[in-house]
Design a protein around this motif. Structure first.
Motif, PDB file in Angstrom:
ATOM      1  N   PRO A 154       0.601  -7.933 -11.031  1.00 55.59           N
ATOM      2  CA  PRO A 154       1.969  -7.635 -10.604  1.00 55.59           C
ATOM      3  C   PRO A 154       2.228  -6.188 -10.212  1.00 55.59           C
ATOM      4  CG  PRO A 154       1.868  -7.763 -12.986  1.00 55.59           C
ATOM      5  CD  PRO A 154       0.501  -8.119 -12.487  1.00 55.59           C
ATOM      6  N   THR A 155       1.290  -5.265 -10.534  1.00 59.96           N
ATOM      7  CA  THR A 155       1.521  -3.845 -10.257  1.00 59.96           C
ATOM      8  C   THR A 155       0.316  -3.236  -9.548  1.00 59.96           C
ATOM      9  OG1 THR A 155       0.634  -3.239 -12.430  1.00 59.96           O
ATOM     10  CG2 THR A 155       3.020  -3.582 -12.267  1.00 59.96           C
ATOM     11  N   PRO A 156       0.534  -2.139  -8.805  1.00 56.84           N
ATOM     12  CA  PRO A 156      -0.589  -1.453  -8.151  1.00 56.84           C
ATOM     13  C   PRO A 156      -1.586  -0.937  -9.176  1.00 56.84           C
ATOM     14  CG  PRO A 156       1.498  -0.745  -7.209  1.00 56.84           C
ATOM     15  CD  PRO A 156       1.823  -1.545  -8.448  1.00 56.84           C
ATOM     16  N   ILE A 157      -2.841  -0.820  -8.748  1.00 55.60           N
ATOM     17  CA  ILE A 157      -3.888  -0.305  -9.630  1.00 55.60           C
ATOM     18  C   ILE A 157      -4.612   0.839  -8.923  1.00 55.60           C
ATOM     19  CG2 ILE A 157      -4.251  -2.515 -10.800  1.00 55.60           C
ATOM     20  CD1 ILE A 157      -6.865  -2.711  -9.018  1.00 55.60           C
ATOM     21  N   PRO A 158      -5.159   1.800  -9.675  1.00 58.91           N
ATOM     22  CA  PRO A 158      -5.897   2.892  -9.031  1.00 58.91           C
ATOM     23  C   PRO A 158      -7.233   2.409  -8.485  1.00 58.91           C
ATOM     24  CG  PRO A 158      -5.964   3.103 -11.419  1.00 58.91           C
ATOM     25  CD  PRO A 158      -5.021   1.987 -11.133  1.00 58.91           C
ATOM     26  N   LEU A 159      -7.616   2.953  -7.342  1.00 59.40           N
ATOM     27  CA  LEU A 159      -8.925   2.639  -6.771  1.00 59.40           C
ATOM     28  C   LEU A 159     -10.012   3.331  -7.589  1.00 59.40           C
ATOM     29  CD1 LEU A 159      -8.203   3.116  -2.948  1.00 59.40           C
ATOM     30  CD2 LEU A 159      -8.309   0.968  -4.215  1.00 59.40           C
ATOM     31  N   SER A 185      -6.750  -5.206   3.315  1.00 58.17           N
ATOM     32  CA  SER A 185      -5.947  -6.306   3.846  1.00 58.17           C
ATOM     33  C   SER A 185      -4.503  -5.891   4.092  1.00 58.17           C
ATOM     34  CB  SER A 185      -5.977  -7.493   2.882  1.00 58.17           C
ATOM     35  OG  SER A 185      -5.351  -7.166   1.646  1.00 58.17           O
ATOM     36  N   GLY A 186      -4.085  -4.762   3.507  1.00 52.82           N
ATOM     37  CA  GLY A 186      -2.739  -4.229   3.710  1.00 52.82           C
ATOM     38  C   GLY A 186      -2.752  -2.733   3.473  1.00 52.82           C
ATOM     39  N   ASP A 187      -1.616  -2.098   3.687  1.00 55.75           N
ATOM     40  CA  ASP A 187      -1.532  -0.655   3.491  1.00 55.75           C
ATOM     41  C   ASP A 187      -1.763  -0.290   2.031  1.00 55.75           C
ATOM     42  OD1 ASP A 187      -0.953  -0.271   6.165  1.00 55.75           O
ATOM     43  OD2 ASP A 187       1.221  -0.353   5.863  1.00 55.75           O
ATOM     44  N   LEU A 188      -2.575   0.748   1.817  1.00 57.11           N
ATOM     45  CA  LEU A 188      -2.774   1.275   0.481  1.00 57.11           C
ATOM     46  C   LEU A 188      -1.659   2.276   0.165  1.00 57.11           C
ATOM     47  CD1 LEU A 188      -6.640   1.888   0.568  1.00 57.11           C
ATOM     48  CD2 LEU A 188      -5.399  -0.134  -0.203  1.00 57.11           C
ATOM     49  N   ASP A 189      -1.376   2.427  -1.101  1.00 56.29           N
ATOM     50  CA  ASP A 189      -0.373   3.390  -1.557  1.00 56.29           C
ATOM     51  C   ASP A 189      -1.109   4.604  -2.095  1.00 56.29           C
ATOM     52  OD1 ASP A 189       1.788   4.748  -2.519  1.00 56.29           O
ATOM     53  OD2 ASP A 189       2.312   3.280  -4.075  1.00 56.29           O
ATOM     54  N   GLY A 190      -1.565   5.457  -1.172  1.00 51.71           N
ATOM     55  CA  GLY A 190      -2.397   6.580  -1.575  1.00 51.71           C
ATOM     56  C   GLY A 190      -3.706   6.077  -2.142  1.00 51.71           C
ATOM     57  N   GLU A 191      -3.944   6.378  -3.411  1.00 53.42           N
ATOM     58  CA  GLU A 191      -5.161   5.915  -4.095  1.00 53.42           C
ATOM     59  C   GLU A 191      -4.879   4.700  -4.971  1.00 53.42           C
ATOM     60  OE1 GLU A 191      -8.546   7.135  -3.928  1.00 53.42           O
ATOM     61  OE2 GLU A 191      -7.573   7.751  -2.075  1.00 53.42           O
ATOM     62  N   LEU A 192      -3.789   4.000  -4.647  1.00 56.94           N
ATOM     63  CA  LEU A 192      -3.438   2.793  -5.390  1.00 56.94           C
ATOM     64  C   LEU A 192      -3.614   1.557  -4.512  1.00 56.94           C
ATOM     65  CD1 LEU A 192      -0.141   3.917  -7.194  1.00 56.94           C
ATOM     66  CD2 LEU A 192      -2.449   3.807  -8.173  1.00 56.94           C
TER      67      LEU A 192
END
Length: 550
Positions: free
Chosen positions: A516-521, A531-538
């Motif tokens: 349900p939430t973003p995770i760090p790469l 497959s979609g836009d990344l949120d910085g390093e998330l």
């Protein structure tokens, strides 16, 4: 768990003979792909005109659902003549030209063979109906007296795959009620008797007929169903393995060994892929022993919901089932029988099952589209071969509001309207943003296309780097050039809850965030594809990424 390249080692070692081990195979449903003559029905001329598109997409082979002469009672799976192309699609000469033209572009051709049954218009069945009970002509099928007074009740209470009964009564020459004949699908699809030598001989001759014309492989429809228990027992309770009266009987394996011998007799051995719906993975794997089929469709994965533990379990069990027999897994998100991924993944229950399919199930297409994009990268990164159903690369949704008068699928009618049928995933493709049939052809389309169909068209997506089509092209291009993705090494990586993470080869990592939430790469040197836009390093939810780890 680690799966090395040697795990899948088998007879075929060259790129030519082992092409199917990690191929991308595109399914063409001929009626709905492209219409070359403007009559509203897709045809071989239409496919030939679009071969450059398939080459630019990056596929290795195309699989045609049946293109043979047929009354189309079940979309061509009721075959009247295996050696003739249905006039709605073209001619045998056109099929030969298509096979050659595709090969010139580096694309192999796979055709569908339906061993369980033929059309009631097939010359064998017409002869059987005209013959007397007990005649040689009837021995090629399953004719049987009925039960009860005057034989008025069917021989068994078996239920058809299309709902309803599995027996239809015939009439004698004098008009009186006669014997019954078996059909596990529609009444227009009488089942063949595989105990009869003519049936086996004819199918092996059909294989040679198409292999001689350059076909690289065959897909075997309903591959677990051709052999029947001639005592016709009642279906009561759970059946022990191999003892079901018409599913997965042990005698099948001798048939497919014969087919494999035919396939292996060519200078470039031909490929066999089976449609095998079996929950028992050990029974499933028996069809993939080195002298039987090369691969089989992986329906378990396609039927799982968008849930990390379920998908991981399916991937794990699939790889483990294939390991002992050295066969490569196959992966697919849909086909001509299944609700489109964009629609299915947007539902509260995103699994697929025929029994649960109903009209009016709510779906969130934005969520479904996001998940379908992530699922594309997930399946594209797994070891083995990838099957892509036409239109999934465009992100087409299921068409769920077809007029009732337009529906043609027997599953709808034999369920008395409870099942919406499979027409919703068979609506003709949109090639252009406008026009009477969005570029499908000049004469409309055999199933009506939605008013907004043009937004999904090839022309609308071609130059959009964020489109589903661009994502698929980028993914298939990387599969072709990345050694890790062309190989078969595979290792799970430790990951957070809700995340699937695995490594291919030495330095390619695939992460899919189903949580349900973003995770760090994790640490990486570059992002190959997302497959979609990344949120910085998330990595956002419902998003997949391919990383270079070093």
């Amino acid at each position: 768990m680690s799966t090395s390249t040697s795990t899948f080692a088998r007879n075929a070692s060259t790129e030519s003979t082992g092409w199917w081990r990690n191929a991308v195979i595109y399914q063409v449903y001929p009626r709905s792909f492209a219409d070359g003559n403007g009559d509203g029905t897709g045809d071989l001329a239409g496919v030939r005109s679009r071969l450059p598109y398939l080459a630019s997409l990056g596929v290795d082979a195309i699989w045609f659902t049946p293109w043979y002469s047929s009354p189309l009672a079940d979309g061509g799976y009721d075959v009247a003549d295996y050696r003739a192309i249905d006039p709605a699609f073209g001619t045998l000469e056109e099929a030969e030209s298509l096979i050659a033209e595709a090969a010139a572009l580096g694309i192999r051709t796979i055709v569908d063979i339906v061993p369980n049954h033929v059309s009631d218009r097939h010359e064998w069945f017409r002869a059987a109906l005209a013959a007397e009970p007990g005649s040689p002509e009837r021995q090629r099928f399953w004719f049987h007296p009925g039960r009860g007074e005057d034989g008025a009740e069917p021989p068994t209470e078996w239920v058809s795959s299309f709902s309803g009964g599995t027996w239809t009564r015939t009439a004698n020459a004098d008009g009186t009620p006669g014997e019954w004949y078996l059909h596990l699908f529609a009444p227009q699809q009488p089942d063949l008797n595989w105990n009869h030598p003519d049936v086996r001989r004819e199918h092996e001759d059909v294989l040679r007929f198409w292999f001689d014309r350059g076909v690289a492989g065959i897909r075997i429809d309903s591959a677990t169903m051709p052999v029947k228990d001639p005592s016709f027992p009642a279906l009561v309770g759970e059946q022990r393995p191999g003892e079901h009266p018409f599913v997965d009987r042990d005698e099948l394996h001798d048939i497919y060994r014969g087919w494999r011998a035919v396939a292996d007799s060519y200078d470039e051995p031909r490929m066999l892929v089976g449609e095998i719906w079996l929950a028992d993975q050990q029974r499933f794997a028996r069809y993939l022993r080195p002298d039987e089929m090369h691969t089989a469709f992986n329906f378990d994965f396609m039927m799982r919901p968008w849930e990390p533990a379920q998908l991981r379990a399916s991937i794990q069990s699939t790889v483990e089932a294939h390991r002992p027999v050295g066969a490569p897994p196959t992966w697919t998100l849909s086909n001509h029988d299944v609700t489109r991924p964009v629609t299915r993944f947007g539902r509260e229950d995103s699994s697929f099952g025929f029994a649960a399919r109903r009209f009016g199930i709510p779906t969130d297409l934005a969520t479904g589209r996001r998940r379908a994009r992530a699922a594309a990268l997930l399946t594209g990164a797994l070891p083995g071969s990838l099957y892509l159903y036409q239109g999934d690369e465009l992100g087409l949704p299921e068409v769920e509001d077809l007029p009732l008068g337009a529906l043609q699928d027997p599953m709808h009618f034999r369920s008395e309207g409870v099942d919406p049928g499979r027409d919703g995933c068979r609506v003709p493709l949109p090639w252009t943003a406008d026009g009477s049939s969005f570029g499908f052809g000049d004469g409309g389309s055999w199933l009506p296309q939605p008013a907004g169909w043009g937004e999904y068209s090839v022309s609308s997506q071609e130059d959009d780097p964020g489109s589903m089509l661009s994502l698929y092209r980028a993914m298939l291009s990387l599969r072709r050039v990345e050694p890790a993705l062309r190989g078969e090494a595979f290792d799970w990586l430790d990951s957070a809850d809700g995340v699937l993470a695995f490594r291919r080869g030495e330095d390619l990592v695939c992460l899919v965030n189903l949580g349900p939430t973003p995770i760090p790469l994790p640490p990486h040197t570059s992002v190959l594809l997302a497959s979609g836009d990344l949120d910085g390093e998330l990595l956002p939810t419902d998003t997949a990424v391919w990383l270079r780890s070093r």
